[in-house]
Each structure stands twice: as structure tokens, then as C-alpha cells.
Scaffold this motif. Structure first.
Motif, PDB file in Angstrom:
ATOM      1  N   GLU A 140      -2.563 -86.385 -25.935  1.00  0.00           N
ATOM      2  CA  GLU A 140      -2.953 -87.153 -27.112  1.00  0.00           C
ATOM      3  C   GLU A 140      -1.963 -88.284 -27.394  1.00  0.00           C
ATOM      4  O   GLU A 140      -2.329 -89.328 -27.938  1.00  0.00           O
ATOM      5  CB  GLU A 140      -3.043 -86.235 -28.334  1.00  0.00           C
ATOM      6  N   ILE A 141      -0.705 -88.060 -27.034  1.00  0.00           N
ATOM      7  CA  ILE A 141       0.352 -89.077 -27.166  1.00  0.00           C
ATOM      8  C   ILE A 141       1.109 -89.087 -25.841  1.00  0.00           C
ATOM      9  O   ILE A 141       1.525 -88.028 -25.351  1.00  0.00           O
ATOM     10  CB  ILE A 141       1.298 -88.777 -28.335  1.00  0.00           C
ATOM     11  N   VAL A 175       0.104 -83.793 -33.602  1.00  0.00           N
ATOM     12  CA  VAL A 175      -0.732 -83.064 -32.640  1.00  0.00           C
ATOM     13  C   VAL A 175      -0.258 -81.618 -32.561  1.00  0.00           C
ATOM     14  O   VAL A 175       0.907 -81.308 -32.845  1.00  0.00           O
ATOM     15  CB  VAL A 175      -0.678 -83.701 -31.236  1.00  0.00           C
ATOM     16  N   GLU A 176      -1.171 -80.747 -32.177  1.00  0.00           N
ATOM     17  CA  GLU A 176      -0.842 -79.321 -32.109  1.00  0.00           C
ATOM     18  C   GLU A 176      -1.590 -78.664 -30.947  1.00  0.00           C
ATOM     19  O   GLU A 176      -2.820 -78.817 -30.844  1.00  0.00           O
ATOM     20  CB  GLU A 176      -1.232 -78.658 -33.442  1.00  0.00           C
ATOM     21  N   PRO A 177      -0.893 -77.956 -30.043  1.00  0.00           N
ATOM     22  CA  PRO A 177       0.569 -77.811 -29.952  1.00  0.00           C
ATOM     23  C   PRO A 177       1.197 -79.053 -29.314  1.00  0.00           C
ATOM     24  O   PRO A 177       0.734 -79.528 -28.272  1.00  0.00           O
ATOM     25  CB  PRO A 177       0.741 -76.580 -29.068  1.00  0.00           C
ATOM     26  N   ALA A 178       2.221 -79.553 -29.926  1.00  0.00           N
ATOM     27  CA  ALA A 178       2.806 -80.834 -29.537  1.00  0.00           C
ATOM     28  C   ALA A 178       3.386 -80.803 -28.125  1.00  0.00           C
ATOM     29  O   ALA A 178       3.279 -81.780 -27.380  1.00  0.00           O
ATOM     30  CB  ALA A 178       3.877 -81.238 -30.540  1.00  0.00           C
ATOM     31  N   HIS A 179       3.998 -79.681 -27.731  1.00  0.00           N
ATOM     32  CA  HIS A 179       4.647 -79.636 -26.419  1.00  0.00           C
ATOM     33  C   HIS A 179       3.635 -79.631 -25.270  1.00  0.00           C
ATOM     34  O   HIS A 179       4.001 -79.828 -24.119  1.00  0.00           O
ATOM     35  CB  HIS A 179       5.561 -78.407 -26.313  1.00  0.00           C
ATOM     36  N   HIS A 235      15.554 -76.008 -29.332  1.00  0.00           N
ATOM     37  CA  HIS A 235      14.422 -75.227 -28.812  1.00  0.00           C
ATOM     38  C   HIS A 235      13.807 -76.023 -27.665  1.00  0.00           C
ATOM     39  O   HIS A 235      13.731 -77.258 -27.728  1.00  0.00           O
ATOM     40  CB  HIS A 235      13.374 -74.985 -29.915  1.00  0.00           C
ATOM     41  N   PRO A 236      13.366 -75.376 -26.589  1.00  0.00           N
ATOM     42  CA  PRO A 236      12.832 -76.125 -25.433  1.00  0.00           C
ATOM     43  C   PRO A 236      11.540 -76.881 -25.706  1.00  0.00           C
ATOM     44  O   PRO A 236      11.146 -77.745 -24.916  1.00  0.00           O
ATOM     45  CB  PRO A 236      12.603 -75.023 -24.383  1.00  0.00           C
ATOM     46  N   HIS A 237      10.878 -76.608 -26.833  1.00  0.00           N
ATOM     47  CA  HIS A 237       9.608 -77.265 -27.145  1.00  0.00           C
ATOM     48  C   HIS A 237       9.726 -78.342 -28.215  1.00  0.00           C
ATOM     49  O   HIS A 237       8.713 -78.790 -28.753  1.00  0.00           O
ATOM     50  CB  HIS A 237       8.573 -76.228 -27.575  1.00  0.00           C
ATOM     51  N   VAL A 238      10.943 -78.753 -28.549  1.00  0.00           N
ATOM     52  CA  VAL A 238      11.121 -79.796 -29.567  1.00  0.00           C
ATOM     53  C   VAL A 238      11.868 -80.979 -28.962  1.00  0.00           C
ATOM     54  O   VAL A 238      12.544 -80.846 -27.930  1.00  0.00           O
ATOM     55  CB  VAL A 238      11.887 -79.247 -30.794  1.00  0.00           C
ATOM     56  N   PRO A 239      11.731 -82.163 -29.580  1.00  0.00           N
ATOM     57  CA  PRO A 239      12.410 -83.367 -29.067  1.00  0.00           C
ATOM     58  C   PRO A 239      13.926 -83.202 -29.058  1.00  0.00           C
ATOM     59  O   PRO A 239      14.470 -82.506 -29.904  1.00  0.00           O
ATOM     60  CB  PRO A 239      11.991 -84.452 -30.067  1.00  0.00           C
TER      61      PRO A 239
END
Length: 392
Positions: A237-238, A322-326, A275-279
Motif C-alpha cells: 500500500e506504501i 495501513v494494517e499490518p504495516a510491516h 521491535h523488528p516490525h517498526v521503523p
């Protein structure tokens, strides 16, 4: 002579009588007309009012269920002049866009587009094609050759929109494609200033994807149509193209990987990601060359601040849209670009306190990053506090 004289004398009484009679009948006729005129005028007025009432009734009558204000009027029905009470409903449709509640839904056009139209012919025949994607560049004329090369990487499926920060627009007509492009010129503004004011989600709603790019991007290894295919394939999505590792690289996440089509996470320096799923280890792209789906852009546009024109800090907050962003934010490696790092916009600044113009611009960028982070944090805390208070 005697006969002539008697003739003149004998005519005068006859002519006088004729004049008197004519005047009398004229006065009587005028009086009768005067008496009839008000009735005639009233009849015409009543007829006009009846017609207008009928037209108004047809226009304002609204039978859809929902909130409305009603007015009872006596309206003639049939040819015999009988009348019946009719309820006229003023249109009020809460589901209409704000400001259009009083309009019948069938006439409301809440969304628009950037398609160019003719000044002649039938509107239905204006468009021979409807581009599905939009690409914008914020440009100065000095970068015209670079932009020319970039635009040629985008097919006819793309609407080209140039935002001119140096005020030079007509010079671009040296390129044939420029004559069909859309040009918006406001001096010394950034692409996020333009985006907030000219790319409202309801204006660009016809486009599946929106590219919001800088002017200093090398696109030798980029093909826009192939890029779109990969974005759809991987559900992004991005996104952004991968960056050439040897130039203009800031984050590991945007570094091109040579062994895959797309990547969505990376490893950064120790302590940079909690966290591995955040920027910046995931759910992260930079603001130099982002690409948004229609739905993602609708959210991002609302997040852009009116006064924070450089956009610093947005890249860390895009994951909120967006969800889930990662999984829905990623970098396309097989269609990659080079960030040339041309400080053209920095030179649009002004020298203050003896500092070079670009230094003042860079200081503003850093300051905006801090302001944006503070605003976002406070907004989230205020919202959570409100939710907690109402749930008790």
C-alpha cells in the motif's frame, strides 16, 4: 364670396359636435379599459404564480426517508380548481458530504479528477483515455534534463503533474510531453506543501496509485509499469523503489537488495529499532520517492501538517495508515533508482545571521521533525486518555 362665407360658418358647428362626441367616447373607452386592467393583471399574476408553484413543488418534493423540515401548502389539483394539502420536504441528506446536505444525492459529485477537458464538443467525448496513475515531481528548471529522463519512464497510463518551486513554467514546453502535463507554480514551496493543497484525496480519487517524487532521482534502472505490477503482486500500500547502495543512502531499509523483487524488513544499528516490525527496521520508506495506494494516501493526506512543509518525520508515521504495516509497506528492489542528492531546494532559502541559505533550510527540516513527533505523541496520548475516561 357670400356662398363661400356661409359654407365656412355652417361647418363649424358640425365639426365641434364631432370633436365633442369623439372625446366623450374616448374617455368612456379609457375608463372601461382602466377598470378591466387590474383584473387582467391579477389573472396573469395568478397564472404565473401557479406555474412557478408547480415547478417549485416538482423540484423540492422529496420522499426519501430521513430528517427533513416540512411545509404544508394548498396546491391546486385537477382541472376543477379543487385543492389539497401537500407536504413539501426540504432536502436534507446527512449522508451527503459536509456542505452538500441540502442537495439531492443524484447531483452530488464529491470527487473530482485531474483529467484535461476540451472547451468544445460533447463532454462525454472529451477523454480518449483515463490514466490510472498519477506521478508528481516538485521541480526547478535547472533539473529539466533529469525530469525529462524520469517522465519518459512513465507510460500513458500516468498523469504527469509538475510543481514548480522556481516559478518557471513556460520554458518546459521545449519537451513535447510538457504540453500535456499539468503545471502548478508557487515559488519556494516544498512538495508536501503542494501535496496538502493540491492532492486532496477527493481530487486524486480516480488514481490507483500516487507517486510523490523529488526531482533528483536517477531512473535508468526503473520502469513504472513493472513497478506497479510488483506493488500489486506483493500487496504494498506504501512503497518506494530500492536505492542504489553507493550513493545517497541514509537507512538500511531503503537499500536495494540484488537477490529479490521486494523486501519489507531489515536490520539496523543496535538500539535503533525496539521491535523488528517498526521503523526504521520495517514499515518504513523514505519521503524522497514514496508511492501510495489510493486508500493509503487518503489517510496520509490527513496526517500532513499545514505548517510543517518539509515532511520530516512523516516516514516514521506512515505505518499508522495501513494494517499490518510491516506487511503492506515495503521497498521494490528489482526496480531501483539513484538518489543524486542535489540540494536545489536548499538554495531557495535565505541567508540569516550569516548562515548559508541551505543551512537555514536544513535547520528548519530538523526542527519540523521534532515538532511533528511531539504533536503526534500528544495527539495519541490525548486520544487514549479520552477513550479511557469514557470507558469507565
Amino acid at each position: 364670396m357670400g356662398i363661400f362665407t356661409r359654407s365656412i360658418v355652417s361647418r363649424k358647428p358640425n365639426e365641434s359636435m364631432r370633436l365633442i362626441v369623439t372625446t366623450f367616447f374616448g374617455v368612456v373607452f379609457g375608463f372601461l379599459i382602466g377598470l378591466c386592467f387590474p383584473k387582467l393583471s391579477l389573472t396573469k399574476f395568478s397564472l404565473s404564480t401557479s406555474i412557478l408553484t408547480a415547478i417549485d413543488f416538482k423540484y423540492t418534493e422529496y420522499t426519501k426517508l430521513g430528517p427533513s423540515s416540512s411545509t404544508h401548502v394548498s396546491h391546486p389539483v385537477g382541472n376543477n380548481g379543487s385543492s389539497a394539502n401537500v407536504t413539501l420536504r426540504k432536502i436534507w441528506v446527512p449522508s451527503n458530504p459536509r456542505g452538500a446536505e441540502r442537495l439531492p444525492p443524484g447531483i452530488v459529485r464529491a470527487e473530482s479528477d485531474l483529467y484535461l477537458r476540451r472547451l468544445w464538443g460533447k463532454p462525454s467525448e472529451d477523454l480518449t483515455s483515463k490514466p490510472k496513475y498519477l506521478v508528481t515531481f516538485t521541480v526547478g528548471y535547472d533539473q529539466r534534463k533529469n525530469i525529462d529522463a524520469a517522465v519518459k519512464k512513465f507510460s500513458g497510463n500516468f498523469t504527469i503533474l509538475l510543481f514548480h518551486y522556481d516559478g518557471r513554467t513556460t520554458e518546459w514546453d521545449e519537451f513535447e510531453w510538457s504540453k500535456k502535463a499539468i503545471h502548478v507554480s508557487v515559488r519556494r514551496q516544498t512538495k508536501w506543501w503542494y501535496a496538502k493543497r493540491f492532492l486532496h484525496p477527493d481530487i486524486v480519487a480516480t488514481y490507483d496509485y500516487i507517486f510523490i517524487w523529488d526531482e533528483d532521482l536517477g531512473v535508468e534502472h526503473f520502469n513504472a509499469e513493472e513497478y506497479i505490477k510488483l506493488v500489486k503482486k506483493h500487496g504494498l500500500e506504501i512503497s518506494q523503489p530500492g536505492l542504489e547502495p553507493n550513493k545517497g543512502l541514509t537507512w538500511q531499509m531503503t537499500k536495494r537488495r540484488g537477490d529479490r523483487e521486494v523486501h519489507k524488513e531489515t536490520e539496523e544499528k543496535a538500539g535503533w529499532c525496539n521491535h523488528p516490525h517498526v521503523p526504521p527496521c520495517a514499515a518504513f520508506v523514505e519521503i524522497m520517492a514514496p508511492v501510495f495506494s489510493r486508500d493509503a494516501w487518503r489517510c496520509v493526506w490527513h496526517m500532513i501538517q499545514n505548517d510543517l512543509v518539509h515532511g520530516w518525520g512523516l516516514d516514521f508515521a506512515l505505518r499508522k495508515c495501513v494494517e499490518p504495516a510491516h506487511e503492506k509497506i515495503g521497498v521494490v528492489d528489482s526496480q531501483w533508482i539513484v538518489h543524486q542528492s542535489v540540494p536545489s531546494l536548499g538554495n531557495q532559502g535565505e541567508s540569516l545571521d550569516g548562515k548559508a541559505p541551505w543551512k537555514g533550510v536544513r535547520e528548519r527540516c530538523k526542527k519540523e521533525w521534532s515538532i511533528f513527533q511531539t504533536r503526534f505523541s500528544r495527539a495519541e496520548k490525548a486520544y487514549l486518555k479520552e477513550i479511557n475516561s469514557t470507558s469507565r
